[in-house]
Motif scaffolding. Structure first.
Motif, PDB file in Angstrom:
ATOM      1  N   THR A   1      15.080  -2.809  -2.397  1.00 24.62           N
ATOM      2  CA  THR A   1      14.724  -2.717  -0.865  1.00 24.62           C
ATOM      3  C   THR A   1      15.034  -1.394  -0.257  1.00 24.62           C
ATOM      4  O   THR A   1      14.255  -0.629   0.159  1.00 24.62           O
ATOM      5  CB  THR A   1      15.411  -3.790  -0.081  1.00 24.62           C
ATOM      6  N   GLN A   2      16.181  -0.999  -0.750  1.00 23.49           N
ATOM      7  CA  GLN A   2      16.527   0.708  -0.227  1.00 23.49           C
ATOM      8  C   GLN A   2      15.644   1.520  -0.882  1.00 23.49           C
ATOM      9  O   GLN A   2      15.174   2.647  -0.190  1.00 23.49           O
ATOM     10  CB  GLN A   2      17.782   1.170  -0.837  1.00 23.49           C
ATOM     11  N   ILE A   3      15.127   1.497  -2.229  1.00 23.36           N
ATOM     12  CA  ILE A   3      14.375   2.395  -2.757  1.00 23.36           C
ATOM     13  C   ILE A   3      12.705   2.225  -2.153  1.00 23.36           C
ATOM     14  O   ILE A   3      11.949   3.241  -1.923  1.00 23.36           O
ATOM     15  CB  ILE A   3      14.106   2.245  -3.942  1.00 23.36           C
ATOM     16  N   ALA A   4      12.443   0.999  -1.638  1.00 23.65           N
ATOM     17  CA  ALA A   4      11.172   0.579  -1.185  1.00 23.65           C
ATOM     18  C   ALA A   4      10.801   1.363   0.277  1.00 23.65           C
ATOM     19  O   ALA A   4       9.937   2.013   0.565  1.00 23.65           O
ATOM     20  CB  ALA A   4      10.817  -0.701  -0.934  1.00 23.65           C
ATOM     21  N   ILE A   5      12.121   1.350   0.947  1.00 28.71           N
ATOM     22  CA  ILE A   5      12.243   1.858   2.241  1.00 28.71           C
ATOM     23  C   ILE A   5      12.181   3.581   2.103  1.00 28.71           C
ATOM     24  O   ILE A   5      11.389   3.989   2.883  1.00 28.71           O
ATOM     25  CB  ILE A   5      13.458   1.499   3.012  1.00 28.71           C
ATOM     26  N   GLU A   6      12.758   3.932   1.413  1.00 24.59           N
ATOM     27  CA  GLU A   6      12.377   5.439   0.992  1.00 24.59           C
ATOM     28  C   GLU A   6      11.288   5.902   0.708  1.00 24.59           C
ATOM     29  O   GLU A   6      10.653   6.689   1.267  1.00 24.59           O
ATOM     30  CB  GLU A   6      13.585   5.905  -0.355  1.00 24.59           C
ATOM     31  N   LEU A   7      10.429   4.966  -0.051  1.00 27.75           N
ATOM     32  CA  LEU A   7       9.098   5.260  -0.434  1.00 27.75           C
ATOM     33  C   LEU A   7       8.309   5.389   0.575  1.00 27.75           C
ATOM     34  O   LEU A   7       7.186   6.000   0.917  1.00 27.75           O
ATOM     35  CB  LEU A   7       8.749   4.129  -1.651  1.00 27.75           C
ATOM     36  N   TYR A   8       8.652   4.100   1.799  1.00 29.19           N
ATOM     37  CA  TYR A   8       7.915   3.944   2.838  1.00 29.19           C
ATOM     38  C   TYR A   8       8.171   5.214   3.526  1.00 29.19           C
ATOM     39  O   TYR A   8       6.969   5.521   4.530  1.00 29.19           O
ATOM     40  CB  TYR A   8       8.299   2.905   3.426  1.00 29.19           C
ATOM     41  N   GLU A   9       9.250   5.715   3.751  1.00 26.87           N
ATOM     42  CA  GLU A   9       9.556   6.809   4.927  1.00 26.87           C
ATOM     43  C   GLU A   9       8.851   8.179   4.565  1.00 26.87           C
ATOM     44  O   GLU A   9       8.653   8.984   5.076  1.00 26.87           O
ATOM     45  CB  GLU A   9      10.986   6.910   4.922  1.00 26.87           C
ATOM     46  N   ASN A  10       8.626   8.173   3.043  1.00 21.12           N
ATOM     47  CA  ASN A  10       8.119   9.523   2.237  1.00 21.12           C
ATOM     48  C   ASN A  10       6.739   9.426   2.212  1.00 21.12           C
ATOM     49  O   ASN A  10       6.133  10.052   1.381  1.00 21.12           O
ATOM     50  CB  ASN A  10       9.092   9.540   0.940  1.00 21.12           C
ATOM     51  N   THR A  11       5.992   8.387   2.938  1.00 19.17           N
ATOM     52  CA  THR A  11       4.494   8.396   2.568  1.00 19.17           C
ATOM     53  C   THR A  11       3.948   9.212   3.743  1.00 19.17           C
ATOM     54  O   THR A  11       4.267   9.578   4.716  1.00 19.17           O
ATOM     55  CB  THR A  11       3.852   6.984   2.685  1.00 19.17           C
TER      56      THR A  11
ATOM     57  N   ASP B   1       0.896  -1.309  -0.008  1.00 18.00           N
ATOM     58  CA  ASP B   1       0.085   0.017  -0.134  1.00 18.00           C
ATOM     59  C   ASP B   1       0.833   1.366   0.178  1.00 18.00           C
ATOM     60  O   ASP B   1       0.480   2.206  -0.526  1.00 18.00           O
ATOM     61  CB  ASP B   1      -0.971  -0.003   1.179  1.00 18.00           C
ATOM     62  N   HIS B   2       1.736   1.100   0.851  1.00 16.83           N
ATOM     63  CA  HIS B   2       2.789   2.478   0.822  1.00 16.83           C
ATOM     64  C   HIS B   2       3.382   2.854  -0.356  1.00 16.83           C
ATOM     65  O   HIS B   2       3.781   3.974  -0.875  1.00 16.83           O
ATOM     66  CB  HIS B   2       3.814   2.444   2.068  1.00 16.83           C
ATOM     67  N   ILE B   3       3.591   1.930  -1.208  1.00 19.62           N
ATOM     68  CA  ILE B   3       4.209   2.156  -2.514  1.00 19.62           C
ATOM     69  C   ILE B   3       3.133   2.519  -3.676  1.00 19.62           C
ATOM     70  O   ILE B   3       3.348   3.348  -4.289  1.00 19.62           O
ATOM     71  CB  ILE B   3       5.199   0.843  -3.111  1.00 19.62           C
ATOM     72  N   LYS B   4       2.199   1.557  -3.576  1.00 19.46           N
ATOM     73  CA  LYS B   4       0.838   1.882  -4.482  1.00 19.46           C
ATOM     74  C   LYS B   4       0.420   3.357  -4.260  1.00 19.46           C
ATOM     75  O   LYS B   4       0.076   3.818  -5.435  1.00 19.46           O
ATOM     76  CB  LYS B   4      -0.261   1.035  -3.936  1.00 19.46           C
ATOM     77  N   LYS B   5       0.424   3.725  -3.223  1.00 21.86           N
ATOM     78  CA  LYS B   5      -0.402   5.176  -2.859  1.00 21.86           C
ATOM     79  C   LYS B   5       0.615   6.122  -2.807  1.00 21.86           C
ATOM     80  O   LYS B   5       0.422   7.509  -3.001  1.00 21.86           O
ATOM     81  CB  LYS B   5      -0.912   5.183  -1.463  1.00 21.86           C
ATOM     82  N   ASN B   6       1.946   5.822  -3.155  1.00 20.51           N
ATOM     83  CA  ASN B   6       3.252   7.044  -3.182  1.00 20.51           C
ATOM     84  C   ASN B   6       2.794   7.533  -4.486  1.00 20.51           C
ATOM     85  O   ASN B   6       2.738   6.827  -5.658  1.00 20.51           O
ATOM     86  CB  ASN B   6       4.319   6.229  -2.990  1.00 20.51           C
ATOM     87  N   THR B   7       2.868   8.952  -4.526  1.00 19.75           N
ATOM     88  CA  THR B   7       2.672   9.766  -5.816  1.00 19.75           C
ATOM     89  C   THR B   7       4.100   9.828  -6.263  1.00 19.75           C
ATOM     90  O   THR B   7       4.092  10.607  -7.376  1.00 19.75           O
ATOM     91  CB  THR B   7       1.749  10.895  -5.787  1.00 19.75           C
ATOM     92  N   SER B   8       4.990   9.711  -5.806  1.00 19.16           N
ATOM     93  CA  SER B   8       6.223  10.170  -6.563  1.00 19.16           C
ATOM     94  C   SER B   8       6.826   9.175  -7.629  1.00 19.16           C
ATOM     95  O   SER B   8       7.005   8.063  -7.674  1.00 19.16           O
ATOM     96  CB  SER B   8       7.228  10.068  -5.594  1.00 19.16           C
ATOM     97  N   LYS B   9       6.539   9.717  -8.851  1.00 16.23           N
ATOM     98  CA  LYS B   9       6.763   8.798 -10.097  1.00 16.23           C
ATOM     99  C   LYS B   9       8.108   8.645 -10.353  1.00 16.23           C
ATOM    100  O   LYS B   9       8.550   7.551 -10.703  1.00 16.23           O
ATOM    101  CB  LYS B   9       6.194   9.672 -11.367  1.00 16.23           C
ATOM    102  N   SER B  10       9.005   9.571  -9.867  1.00 14.92           N
ATOM    103  CA  SER B  10      10.496   9.327  -9.935  1.00 14.92           C
ATOM    104  C   SER B  10      11.205   8.319  -9.100  1.00 14.92           C
ATOM    105  O   SER B  10      11.813   7.444  -9.505  1.00 14.92           O
ATOM    106  CB  SER B  10      11.208  10.600  -9.501  1.00 14.92           C
TER     107      SER B  10
END
Length: 162
Positions: free
Chosen positions: A152-162, A128-137
């Motif tokens: 994994t590192q990028i997924a963590i960044e996406l998680y932290e920026n939700t 969900d945290h990746i699906k709902k994240n709006t950062s296309k980049s």
């Protein structure tokens, strides 16, 4: 069966011609099985039909098959878990954590491990945290990740920026 209390019955063959009936001996409580041919005119078959109708017999057969199937599946899963072939994420006594660490930190072979990476990314995009994240980049970076660790590192960044 004289001196016995009827317990249950079910077909034992695909053709539905053989029935196993279970009876409890009233004096001792011992359970006995009787094999009966489902044939009109057979005395044991006719007696069984006074205790259970044919629809109930089919229903009990279905329930028995389902129970045996579930028991089989449970045994297979227990063996697979015991042999480390299946991991239980909710169990603290599991080797899943070893598998995760090994997968993330072992040397990544782009040819041999590309299917694993693809499947891993697919699973990450289901979160969900990746699906709902709006950062296309960031999502684009995740799609282009070249290793499990990088993904994994990028997924963590996406998680932290939700």
């Amino acid at each position: 069966m004289q001196g016995h209390k009827f317990l249950n019955a079910y077909f034992t063959d695909e053709e539905r011609t053989i029935v196993e009936s279970l009876w409890e001996e009233e004096s001792t409580g011992t359970v006995r099985a009787e094999i009966i041919e489902a044939k009109d005119g057979d005395a044991a078959w006719e007696d069984l039909l006074t205790h259970m109708d044919i629809d109930t017999l089919h229903e009990m057969t279905f329930k028995r098959i389902r129970a045996l199937d579930n028991e089989y599946k449970d045994q297979v899963m227990a063996i697979a878990k015991d042999r480390g072939m299946v991991y239980d994420i909710d169990s603290i006594n599991t080797d899943i954590y070893k598998a995760i660490v090994s997968s993330l930190f072992k040397p990544f072979d782009p040819e041999e491990d590309k299917e694993k990476l693809f499947m891993y990314k697919l699973q990450l995009f289901e979160e969900d945290h990746i699906k709902k994240n709006t950062s296309k980049s960031q999502k684009s970076k995740l799609r282009k990740a070249k290793t499990l660790l990088e993904a994994t590192q990028i997924a963590i960044e996406l998680y932290e920026n939700t």
